[in-house]
Design a protein around this motif. Structure first.
Motif, PDB file in Angstrom:
ATOM      1  N   HIS A   1       0.862  -1.177   0.000  1.00 40.53           N
ATOM      2  CA  HIS A   1       0.000   0.000   0.000  1.00 40.53           C
ATOM      3  C   HIS A   1       0.900   1.229   0.000  1.00 40.53           C
ATOM      4  O   HIS A   1       1.661   1.451   0.953  1.00 40.53           O
ATOM      5  CB  HIS A   1      -0.889  -0.025   1.246  1.00 40.53           C
ATOM      6  CG  HIS A   1      -1.676   1.229   1.470  1.00 40.53           C
ATOM      7  ND1 HIS A   1      -2.045   1.662   2.724  1.00 40.53           N
ATOM      8  CD2 HIS A   1      -2.158   2.158   0.602  1.00 40.53           C
ATOM      9  CE1 HIS A   1      -2.732   2.777   2.629  1.00 40.53           C
ATOM     10  NE2 HIS A   1      -2.809   3.109   1.350  1.00 40.53           N
ATOM     11  N   ILE A   2       0.831   2.010  -1.049  1.00 38.49           N
ATOM     12  CA  ILE A   2       1.594   3.246  -1.127  1.00 38.49           C
ATOM     13  C   ILE A   2       0.686   4.380  -0.674  1.00 38.49           C
ATOM     14  O   ILE A   2      -0.292   4.721  -1.335  1.00 38.49           O
ATOM     15  CB  ILE A   2       2.120   3.488  -2.551  1.00 38.49           C
ATOM     16  CG1 ILE A   2       3.018   2.322  -2.992  1.00 38.49           C
ATOM     17  CG2 ILE A   2       2.887   4.804  -2.622  1.00 38.49           C
ATOM     18  CD1 ILE A   2       3.565   2.456  -4.392  1.00 38.49           C
ATOM     19  N   ASP A   3       1.013   4.933   0.476  1.00 35.83           N
ATOM     20  CA  ASP A   3       0.212   5.983   1.092  1.00 35.83           C
ATOM     21  C   ASP A   3       1.067   7.239   1.212  1.00 35.83           C
ATOM     22  O   ASP A   3       2.002   7.295   2.009  1.00 35.83           O
ATOM     23  CB  ASP A   3      -0.266   5.521   2.471  1.00 35.83           C
ATOM     24  CG  ASP A   3      -1.076   6.584   3.205  1.00 35.83           C
ATOM     25  OD1 ASP A   3      -1.264   7.694   2.664  1.00 35.83           O
ATOM     26  OD2 ASP A   3      -1.520   6.300   4.333  1.00 35.83           O
ATOM     27  N   THR A   4       0.743   8.239   0.428  1.00 32.16           N
ATOM     28  CA  THR A   4       1.511   9.485   0.433  1.00 32.16           C
ATOM     29  C   THR A   4       0.702  10.646   1.021  1.00 32.16           C
ATOM     30  O   THR A   4       0.877  11.799   0.634  1.00 32.16           O
ATOM     31  CB  THR A   4       1.979   9.833  -0.990  1.00 32.16           C
ATOM     32  OG1 THR A   4       0.840   9.823  -1.875  1.00 32.16           O
ATOM     33  CG2 THR A   4       3.004   8.836  -1.486  1.00 32.16           C
TER      34      THR A   4
ATOM     35  N   GLY B   1       2.470  17.116   9.099  1.00 32.10           N
ATOM     36  CA  GLY B   1       1.137  17.474   8.636  1.00 32.10           C
ATOM     37  C   GLY B   1       0.631  16.566   7.536  1.00 32.10           C
ATOM     38  O   GLY B   1       1.115  15.456   7.340  1.00 32.10           O
ATOM     39  N   VAL B   2      -0.387  17.074   6.829  1.00 38.27           N
ATOM     40  CA  VAL B   2      -1.026  16.328   5.746  1.00 38.27           C
ATOM     41  C   VAL B   2      -0.592  16.930   4.418  1.00 38.27           C
ATOM     42  O   VAL B   2      -0.570  18.152   4.250  1.00 38.27           O
ATOM     43  CB  VAL B   2      -2.564  16.381   5.883  1.00 38.27           C
ATOM     44  CG1 VAL B   2      -3.240  15.686   4.712  1.00 38.27           C
ATOM     45  CG2 VAL B   2      -2.996  15.756   7.204  1.00 38.27           C
ATOM     46  N   ALA B   3      -0.253  16.084   3.472  1.00 33.96           N
ATOM     47  CA  ALA B   3       0.269  16.543   2.184  1.00 33.96           C
ATOM     48  C   ALA B   3      -0.830  17.124   1.303  1.00 33.96           C
ATOM     49  O   ALA B   3      -1.971  16.658   1.319  1.00 33.96           O
ATOM     50  CB  ALA B   3       0.948  15.385   1.461  1.00 33.96           C
TER      51      ALA B   3
ATOM     52  N   THR C   1      -2.761  17.526  -2.180  1.00 35.44           N
ATOM     53  CA  THR C   1      -3.096  16.455  -3.119  1.00 35.44           C
ATOM     54  C   THR C   1      -2.106  16.357  -4.276  1.00 35.44           C
ATOM     55  O   THR C   1      -1.661  15.264  -4.634  1.00 35.44           O
ATOM     56  CB  THR C   1      -4.518  16.664  -3.675  1.00 35.44           C
ATOM     57  OG1 THR C   1      -5.455  16.630  -2.594  1.00 35.44           O
ATOM     58  CG2 THR C   1      -4.870  15.574  -4.682  1.00 35.44           C
ATOM     59  N   LYS C   2      -1.753  17.476  -4.873  1.00 36.10           N
ATOM     60  CA  LYS C   2      -0.860  17.460  -6.030  1.00 36.10           C
ATOM     61  C   LYS C   2       0.480  16.818  -5.665  1.00 36.10           C
ATOM     62  O   LYS C   2       1.021  15.988  -6.416  1.00 36.10           O
ATOM     63  CB  LYS C   2      -0.641  18.879  -6.557  1.00 36.10           C
ATOM     64  CG  LYS C   2       0.236  18.935  -7.807  1.00 36.10           C
ATOM     65  CD  LYS C   2       0.360  20.365  -8.324  1.00 36.10           C
ATOM     66  CE  LYS C   2       1.250  20.419  -9.564  1.00 36.10           C
ATOM     67  NZ  LYS C   2       1.379  21.821 -10.078  1.00 36.10           N
ATOM     68  N   LYS C   3       1.024  17.195  -4.514  1.00 36.19           N
ATOM     69  CA  LYS C   3       2.302  16.656  -4.079  1.00 36.19           C
ATOM     70  C   LYS C   3       2.166  15.183  -3.718  1.00 36.19           C
ATOM     71  O   LYS C   3       3.045  14.366  -4.028  1.00 36.19           O
ATOM     72  CB  LYS C   3       2.809  17.442  -2.867  1.00 36.19           C
ATOM     73  CG  LYS C   3       4.260  17.151  -2.498  1.00 36.19           C
ATOM     74  CD  LYS C   3       5.212  17.655  -3.554  1.00 36.19           C
ATOM     75  CE  LYS C   3       6.656  17.510  -3.137  1.00 36.19           C
ATOM     76  NZ  LYS C   3       7.598  17.952  -4.173  1.00 36.19           N
ATOM     77  N   ALA C   4       1.052  14.827  -3.088  1.00 36.53           N
ATOM     78  CA  ALA C   4       0.824  13.433  -2.715  1.00 36.53           C
ATOM     79  C   ALA C   4       0.764  12.538  -3.947  1.00 36.53           C
ATOM     80  O   ALA C   4       1.344  11.445  -3.972  1.00 36.53           O
ATOM     81  CB  ALA C   4      -0.469  13.318  -1.908  1.00 36.53           C
ATOM     82  N   LEU C   5       0.070  12.991  -4.986  1.00 38.24           N
ATOM     83  CA  LEU C   5      -0.040  12.193  -6.213  1.00 38.24           C
ATOM     84  C   LEU C   5       1.312  12.062  -6.914  1.00 38.24           C
ATOM     85  O   LEU C   5       1.655  11.000  -7.445  1.00 38.24           O
ATOM     86  CB  LEU C   5      -1.067  12.823  -7.154  1.00 38.24           C
ATOM     87  CG  LEU C   5      -2.515  12.835  -6.658  1.00 38.24           C
ATOM     88  CD1 LEU C   5      -3.416  13.516  -7.687  1.00 38.24           C
ATOM     89  CD2 LEU C   5      -3.011  11.426  -6.383  1.00 38.24           C
TER      90      LEU C   5
END
Length: 384
Positions: free
Chosen positions: A124-127, A133-135, A137-141
């Motif tokens: 499971h790749i969880d970014t 904090g919380v990333a 969306t653009k950076k997480a993807l």
């Protein structure tokens, strides 16, 4: 369906329940349930639970990544349990809290590589996380696609077959907004296919399920009709794009809500904290039964002092110190002091012809089997 009739690489296509390996007793209980029902279960080890020694290790039985895999293969029926990484990714291990972007990505890649070398069947790749904090969306993807490509190429170079689960959002009490989720899913899958990477098996979405203390506080309980409608749309988006919808934080749900998730199109769901609490409560009951008061007091003390309960508390919680210790009990199962406490309990059990671990495992089995039966019924269960 018999486990022996299904190839390991095909098992994920059948009903899958993800179970956190909170202890050896949880692993043993899951092996028996999977064998009894002929349905493979997914052991979903987070990096906090199981990690390589080089990267800081985990709290479950002091297993390294490789030792965890070896234990499952040796002690459980063949093909009954699928070995999976849960919440792999940057800042998902306590040792990474203060790392910068480059260092956290490097650390998470090293973790994934050890998973693949050791024989994990799904990662499971969880970014969803960022430093402190919380990333966004653009950076997480962006990070997700980078990690995915590296893991795929690394596995292929070793001649390994690895499946993928992806997630890029922090757990919420609400559901995802279906149109927005569909757009994000399209973007990430397009990025993967543009790089000629295989699609993931599972995509994690917000399904109105969230754990706080020993309760599911998600919207699935407070607004079931709205949640059902949203989940159906989320599942449809996943199906149309060739992936399956997965729900996290499904612990403590009543039977009808478990069944509802399946009817709405959820292909798989994860549970973990509920099992740690079930085993902890069972151990406390044994200590009380045999008047092992000093051991009980010490167990509750070390569990409370572990602070493992902090992440699970409700705002302005009224929980007592004992309540908090019960929530955190599984975090100290692997300590030497807890083992000594269990030894005393085991000696007391033996005097009346009982086995402590079997008593504890039975309580874990009750919780896990409830999810299996609510999801697929009792059809096909093997009878002893």
């Amino acid at each position: 369906m018999s486990n022996s009739s299904v190839k390991p690489t095909e098992m994920f296509r059948h009903f899958s329940l993800g179970v956190g390996p909170m202890s050896k007793n949880t692993v043993q209980a899951c092996g028996r349930i999977a064998n009894r029902h002929g349905i493979p279960l997914m052991l979903i080890a987070s990096r906090r639970q199981v990690e390589s020694k080089k990267l800081g290790g985990g709290y479950v039985e002091n297993w390294t990544t490789r030792e965890f895999c070896e234990y499952v293969r040796k002690e459980c029926p063949p093909n009954s349990l699928l070995i999976c990484r849960d919440h792999g990714g940057p800042w998902q291990h306590p040792s990474e809290t203060e790392l910068d972007d480059e260092s956290a990505m490097k650390s998470s890649l090293a973790s994934f590589e050890e998973d693949i070398r050791s024989g994990f069947q799904l990662v499971h790749i969880d970014t969803s996380l960022e430093r402190r904090g919380v990333a966004q969306t653009k950076k997480a993807l962006q990070r997700l696609v980078e990690l995915y490509a590296h893991c795929h190429d690394f596995a292929r170079a070793l001649g390994r077959s690895v499946h993928f689960e992806i997630g890029f959002e922090d757990q919420s009490v609400d559901t995802d907004y279906p149109p927005e989720f569909s757009d994000k899913l399209h973007d990430v899958l397009k990025n993967l296919t543009d790089r000629k990477l295989p699609l993931p098996l599972f995509v994690v979405a917000q399904t109105g399920t969230k754990i706080l203390e020993t309760e599911n506080v998600g919207a699935i309980k407070s607004a079931p009709l709205a949640v059902r409608h949203s989940i159906e749309q989320l599942a449809k988006s996943c199906s149309e794009q060739g992936v399956a919808l997965k729900a996290h934080n499904a612990d403590y749900l009543p039977t009808e809500k478990i069944s509802m998730l399946k009817r709405c199109g959820v292909s798989s769901m994860n549970i973990a904290p509920e099992l740690g609490v079930a085993e902890t409560r069972a151990l406390v009951a044994v200590l009380k039964e045999f008047n092992l008061n000093a051991q009980l007091e010490r167990f509750l003390q070390i569990a409370f002092e572990s602070l493992g309960w902090k992440k699970w508390m409700k705002p302005n919680s009224q929980a007592s110190d004992a309540d908090r210790a019960i929530i955190a009990g599984h975090y100290v199962f692997g300590t030497e002091e807890c083992r000594a406490i269990k030894d005393a309990a085991e000696s007391a059990c033996c005097r009346i012809g009982k086995t402590l671990d079997l008593l504890l495992q039975s309580k874990v089995e009750e919780s896990v089997e409830r999810y299996v039966l609510a999801s697929v019924g009792n059809v096909g269960a093997k009878h002893d």
